[in-house]
Design an enzyme around this catalytic site. Structure first.
Site, mmCIF file in Angstrom:
data_model
loop_
_atom_site.group_PDB
_atom_site.id
_atom_site.type_symbol
_atom_site.label_atom_id
_atom_site.label_comp_id
_atom_site.label_asym_id
_atom_site.label_seq_id
_atom_site.Cartn_x
_atom_site.Cartn_y
_atom_site.Cartn_z
ATOM 1 N N LYS A 1 0.812 -1.217 0.000
ATOM 2 C CA LYS A 1 0.000 0.000 0.000
ATOM 3 C C LYS A 1 0.846 1.268 0.000
ATOM 4 O O LYS A 1 0.490 2.255 -0.650
ATOM 5 C CB LYS A 1 -0.956 0.014 1.195
ATOM 6 N N THR A 2 1.994 1.252 0.705
ATOM 7 C CA THR A 2 2.839 2.447 0.708
ATOM 8 C C THR A 2 3.356 2.737 -0.693
ATOM 9 O O THR A 2 3.400 3.898 -1.125
ATOM 10 C CB THR A 2 4.023 2.271 1.684
ATOM 11 N N ARG B 1 2.580 -10.830 10.582
ATOM 12 C CA ARG B 1 3.922 -10.241 10.713
ATOM 13 C C ARG B 1 4.988 -11.223 10.207
ATOM 14 O O ARG B 1 6.113 -10.824 9.927
ATOM 15 C CB ARG B 1 4.254 -9.907 12.185
ATOM 16 N N GLN C 1 -7.143 -5.139 10.042
ATOM 17 C CA GLN C 1 -6.091 -4.736 10.978
ATOM 18 C C GLN C 1 -6.532 -3.577 11.872
ATOM 19 O O GLN C 1 -5.706 -2.820 12.371
ATOM 20 C CB GLN C 1 -4.824 -4.354 10.209
ATOM 21 N N ASP D 1 -3.542 7.325 4.749
ATOM 22 C CA ASP D 1 -3.132 5.945 5.011
ATOM 23 C C ASP D 1 -3.749 5.462 6.319
ATOM 24 O O ASP D 1 -4.090 6.265 7.197
ATOM 25 C CB ASP D 1 -1.602 5.889 5.078
ATOM 26 N N GLU D 2 -3.860 4.151 6.484
ATOM 27 C CA GLU D 2 -4.382 3.523 7.711
ATOM 28 C C GLU D 2 -5.740 4.106 8.095
ATOM 29 O O GLU D 2 -5.996 4.457 9.255
ATOM 30 C CB GLU D 2 -3.381 3.687 8.870
#
Length: 676
Positions: free
Chosen positions: A29-30, A605, A247, A216-217
């Site tokens: 996504k970044t 993770r 998340q 973002d987020e």
């Protein structure tokens, strides 16, 4: 857009209507946000200063900025705005200072300073002090601010006597912030929202300035952050929101995952693109994550997949007690390090609560395994160090209102909120700082004579201390200052035990020794001036925060909440038991869903291997209790899990064999060291 998959390319090119990008864990996504910014500038001709990208941490903002610097020359990206939500709010407030009734040089209180202010207010109100716990009051006031409730609306909505008392405290708290020309952290969002909502000229001005907004987020936004976004993008709705409801794990601090679904309500032309290809994990990790999260009815369906490789089944280590669990994890890491040449930094141990870290630390130290515990308090964040620094800052800069506000009643001097409110009004009228306002004729006329005399006495004492600290080494003068105010007695009054007070006093002695060490110029060998010393100390404090996150060759220990956004080749998810994960306080409907999402974060993770650990019995409240495996393990197909140590004897034998093999490998390496 070379190297982007079709969904990523579609997200980058979509600029005409508002867009929601549902980006699964590890889906790049970044990179999508970075490429979209480049596309807006290069292909669409959007001025860089009209593009605003917002995220939640300074680290994420820095990473985004560094990636864009690799893609665009300096002249093409000049003026680009990449920041956290709170930095964006601060920029807006600085540009509109007069509209907020603030003086230039206003200060922003951190959480510790805010809590001290609340404690000071409670000290002036015995009835409220007996009813309220300061941290709980701070948490409630923060929640109200994040939900855009004013003190009067909070009072109206109060459900009981405690909430009514907190609402009254909220009124006094905000009044004192105004008096001291200060804001708290939550005001950096709340106040801009109020301005944009109520002032049409300011709203139109900022909507022209923000030509395109990328967030973002998005699943972590709270009510005030969502409203800030809505007001900034306006009717044109040039918005890209990137998030992952799988998340969403921060409801306890105000996040509203439902904000993702509210986008469709508030932006009818909203398009949605899903990013489901994961670029970091093997498929067995993603399959387990998919199976787990499929049991969460509150999220939109996504199915992660990967081209990295198939992966192996996940081990589930069943240990007898928590001590055995910690020992087994540490031995397993040692074995992995020497047998497979796995760097320690490639390993992370995740847990639900900080209390689980103690035994893990003990076992890692026992085997000389380097580790890094994330989330521990920085030396510079300790209240006693911040108090001493505030005194030192005032010695260097008498107009530092934030420092004065911190220590004016530390220790207590009877200078209450009413005095500070009036003093703040005088300072604002005279356009000066608090200390100078206190010495004005207006202060003499408008403040209570007795309290005004106490205030002047304190300021005179500060002036004398300033002369003293400029006449001799700073550390020596600060020792005298702390003795004069009897700060040790203040600590004893603050703490419930003499040991805690002594520990905090020892921290101050360490700070004084450190001050002495750094007070010498490295090049000339001469003593630094007070101003130079304070500047150096502030810079070192910031750098110390950054170095805590450096990737030394050490095992990482961190909570599941702190692990979000990180990735490691090998992950141990410890304490996979009922009442730990899910936590015993979070087993009702919506809170259980968040616990499941927290486990999902832990699983995703892992890049190469994932090991779950649990115990058969655990000591709680001084008693041994049998425990059950986490229900989340039951939600993962049995063929993805390889259970080890179900029998106690077998577990012990496996443990001895693993430890013996690890030590044998170490001895062989040492024996071969230096051989040609």
């Amino acid at each position: 857009m070379h190297g982007l998959n079709p969904q990523q390319q579609a997200a980058v090119r979509h600029v005409d209507t508002p867009l929601l990008v549902l980006a699964g864990a590890g889906s790049g996504k970044t990179r999508v946000i970075v490429e979209k910014i480049v596309h807006l500038i290069e292909a669409k001709g959007t001025p860089a200063n009209g593009i605003w990208a917002v995220t939640f941490t300074n680290k994420a903002a820095r990473e985004m900025g560094e990636r864009i610097a690799q893609r665009l020359p300096a002249d093409r990206r000049r003026g680009l705005n990449i920041s956290t939500f709170h930095t964006l709010g601060l920029k807006l407030i600085r540009r509109e200072t007069a509209a907020f009734g603030l003086r230039p040089g206003f200060t922003v209180l951190d959480a510790e300073d805010s809590l001290n202010l609340i404690k000071s207010l409670l000290a002036q109100n015995e009835a409220a002090a007996g009813l309220l716990e300061p941290k709980e009051a701070q948490r409630q006031i923060s929640a109200w601010k994040n939900d855009l409730l004013t003190p009067s609306r909070a009072a109206t909505a109060a459900a009981d006597e405690v909430e009514a008392a907190i609402a009254s405290l909220y009124h006094d708290y905000d009044r004192q912030l105004t008096a001291c020309n200060a804001l708290d952290f939550d005001d950096l969002i709340k106040r801009p929202v109020e301005l944009l909502r109520d002032d049409s000229d300011a709203r139109e001005r900022w909507q022209r300035r923000v030509r395109y907004l990328l967030v973002d987020e998005y699943q972590d936004t709270n009510t005030s952050q969502y409203e800030l976004v809505r007001l900034l993008v306006g009717p044109l709705a040039r918005l890209t929101a990137v998030g992952d409801d799988h998340q969403s794990i921060y409801a306890w601090r105000g996040a509203r995952p439902e904000n993702l679904s509210h986008l469709a309500r508030d932006f009818p032309r909203l398009a949605t693109i899903k990013l489901e290809q994961n670029y970091r994990s093997v498929n067995t990790v993603l399959t387990a994550a998919n199976q787990l999260i499929a049991n969460d009815p509150t999220t939109q369906p996504k199915r992660l997949w990967s081209a990295v490789g198939p992966g192996e089944a996940h081990r589930v280590l069943v240990c007898d007690t928590a001590d055995d669990e910690a020992e087994r994890i540490a031995t397993d890491i040692l074995h992995r390090h020497f047998k497979d040449q796995t760097p320690y930094r490639h390993v992370a141990i995740l847990f639900r609560g900080n209390h689980q870290a103690r035994l893990l630390e003990q076992q890692l130290r026992k085997l000389s395994i380097p580790y890094q515990l994330t989330g521990g308090q920085s030396f510079f964040e300790r209240a006693e160090v911040k108090d001493a620094m505030a005194y030192l800052r005032l010695m260097s800069n008498p107009s530092d209102d934030a420092a004065l506000l911190r220590i004016i009643n530390t220790p207590r001097r009877g200078i209450g909120p009413t005095t500070l409110e009036r003093l703040g009004l005088i300072a604002r009228e005279r356009r000066t700082h608090l200390a100078e306002a206190a010495r004005s004729i207006s202060a003499e006329q408008r403040l209570d004579p007795r309290v005004h005399h106490q205030l002047l006495q304190f300021l005179d004492w500060l002036d004398a201390a300033r002369l003293d600290i400029n006449a001799r080494p700073a550390a020596e003068a600060m020792r005298t200052l702390l003795e004069e105010i009897d700060y040790a007695a203040y600590l004893r009054d603050q703490e419930n035990s003499s040991k805690a007070a002594e520990r905090r006093w020892t921290n101050l002695q360490d700070w004084l020794e450190w001050t002495e060490r750094i007070g010498i110029d490295n090049d000339s060998g001469e003593a630094l001036s007070l101003t130079e010393l304070v500047q150096k100390m502030s810079l070192l404090g910031i750098l110390e925060q950054k170095t805590r996150d450096q990737d030394d060759d050490a095992v990482r220990l961190l909570t599941l909440h702190a692990a979000k956004g990180l990735e490691f080749p090998h992950v141990y998810l410890s304490g996979m038991e009922e009442d730990l994960l899910p936590h015993q306080d979070c087993q009702e409907d919506d809170r259980l869903a968040e616990e499941r999402r927290l486990c999902f974060v832990g699983i995703t993770r892992a890049q190469k291997s994932l090991t779950f650990t649990l115990t058969k019995r655990r000591r709680r409240y001084g008693q041994w209790r049998d425990v059950r495996p986490s229900r989340f393990l039951e939600e993962i197909d049995a063929d993805l899990l390889r259970w080890e140590g179900i029998g106690v004897q077998k577990s012990e034998e496996e443990h001895r064999a693993t430890a013996a093999e690890a030590m044998s490998t170490i001895r062989a390496m040492l024996d071969n060291a230096g051989k040609p």
